[in-house]
Design an enzyme around this catalytic site. Structure first.
Site, short mmCIF file in Angstrom:
data_model
loop_
_atom_site.label_atom_id
_atom_site.label_comp_id
_atom_site.label_asym_id
_atom_site.label_seq_id
_atom_site.Cartn_x
_atom_site.Cartn_y
_atom_site.Cartn_z
N ASP A 78 -17.91 68.86 59.95
CA ASP A 78 -17.01 68.25 58.99
C ASP A 78 -16.39 66.99 59.59
OD1 ASP A 78 -15.52 68.13 56.57
OD2 ASP A 78 -13.80 69.08 57.55
N HIS A 103 -5.76 65.55 52.28
CA HIS A 103 -5.92 66.48 53.39
C HIS A 103 -4.55 67.00 53.80
CE1 HIS A 103 -9.82 64.20 54.17
NE2 HIS A 103 -10.20 65.45 54.04
N GLY A 160 -9.76 68.98 50.56
CA GLY A 160 -8.36 69.22 50.26
C GLY A 160 -8.15 70.26 49.18
N TYR A 168 -8.84 74.93 54.02
CA TYR A 168 -8.42 75.42 55.33
C TYR A 168 -6.91 75.61 55.46
CZ TYR A 168 -7.62 75.67 60.38
OH TYR A 168 -7.21 76.06 61.64
#
Length: 290
Positions: free
Chosen positions: A81, A184, A213, A236
């Site tokens: 990523d 993000h 995001g 995440y």
């Protein structure tokens, strides 16, 4: 089972769901993601971002990611990523990653095209899937802060449909990460995705579309994004927050200092449950046959 990313996204695009891509920088995180995916019976993507190299060196993380992916009961792609330089991207390829994201989005447009195409040409020869980024996404992640300049709006940096078409045609990407309203890190206000822009981009490109995001985006907004062409969602921050909250709760309630293995155990369980909820949302009602 370890697989390339492109077939997973092609299937998701066809059946109107999205594959979740979860950052996996620790063994507990990897196990939480895989346990959730196997319980939900859904394909999943392990993400490893170059920006966490200091905390999770790729040469140490890669063997664990690939080993867990191979042993999984569901299809798993291992994806780099935000690979920010050619050397790091090549390292991921040599270590066995089945997908790489080349992020040269902060370079001038022509340089972005040139660098991404270079990576795509190599990956195609190796059977590795590819992703690129067009447009700029703000970030409030510590160490990655990227704010919108004063006097400008976030929408000024959204992906342009005509550029997306040119970019994909000239690079040959399998997947394109686009900017259409997400950021993000943590959201400081409710996010409203530009679905009309997403529709225009979907009409202009043939490859899979990716939303970065995913943490904090309202379920109805997620559904609209999937219904209109997004087949991969990066997630995440909220999963990580769930793990940290679980550790904090144990520490606050414990009458004696807890052992690190206890903290890791409760953190993993919390991350697994959070990831499972995200996967069910991304599945958009689709159920894979066992």
């Amino acid at each position: 089972m370890l697989v390339p990313m492109k077939p997973l996204l092609d299937e998701a695009q066809k059946k109107k769901y999205a594959v979740g891509a979860f950052n996996a920088g620790t063994v507990e995180t990897m196990e939480a993601i895989i346990e959730a995916a196997e319980e939900v019976n859904t394909p999943v993507i392990f993400n490893h971002a170059q920006c966490i190299e200091e905390f999770a060196p790729i040469r140490e993380v890669a063997p664990k990611l690939i080993s867990i992916a191979k042993a999984s009961k569901v299809p798993v792609a291992v994806n780099l990523d935000h690979g920010l330089d050619f050397e790091y991207i090549m390292t991921a390829i040599h270590l066995g990653f089945t997908s790489v994201m080349s992020d040269f989005s902060l370079l001038p447009y022509e340089e972005n095209v040139k660098n991404v195409k270079r990576v795509v040409d190599i990956c195609k020869a190796c059977g590795i899937s590819t992703e690129g980024l067009l447009g700029v996404m703000p970030s409030n992640v510590v160490g990655q802060e990227q704010k919108v300049p004063e006097g400008m709006k976030v929408s000024d940096f959204y992906t342009k449909p005509e550029e997306a078409k040119d970019f994909v045609e000239r690079t040959g990407l399998d997947a394109l990460a686009i900017s259409f309203g997400t950021v993000h890190g943590l959201y400081v206000e409710d996010v409203v995705l530009d679905i009309d822009l997403l529709k225009k981009i979907r009409e202009n490109v043939d490859c899979n579309l990716v939303m970065h995001g995913g943490s904090g985006v309202a379920p109805e907004q997620i559904k609209k994004a999937i219904d209109n062409g997004v087949s991969k969602i990066n997630y995440y921050t909220y999963m990580s927050n769930a793990g940290v909250s679980a550790m904090r709760e144990v520490m606050e309630k414990s009458t004696v200092p807890p052992y690190v293995h206890e903290l890791a155990y409760y953190s993993k369980n919390a991350m697994r449950e959070n990831a499972k909820k995200a996967m069910l949302l991304f599945n958009n009602g689709y159920k894979r046959e066992k």
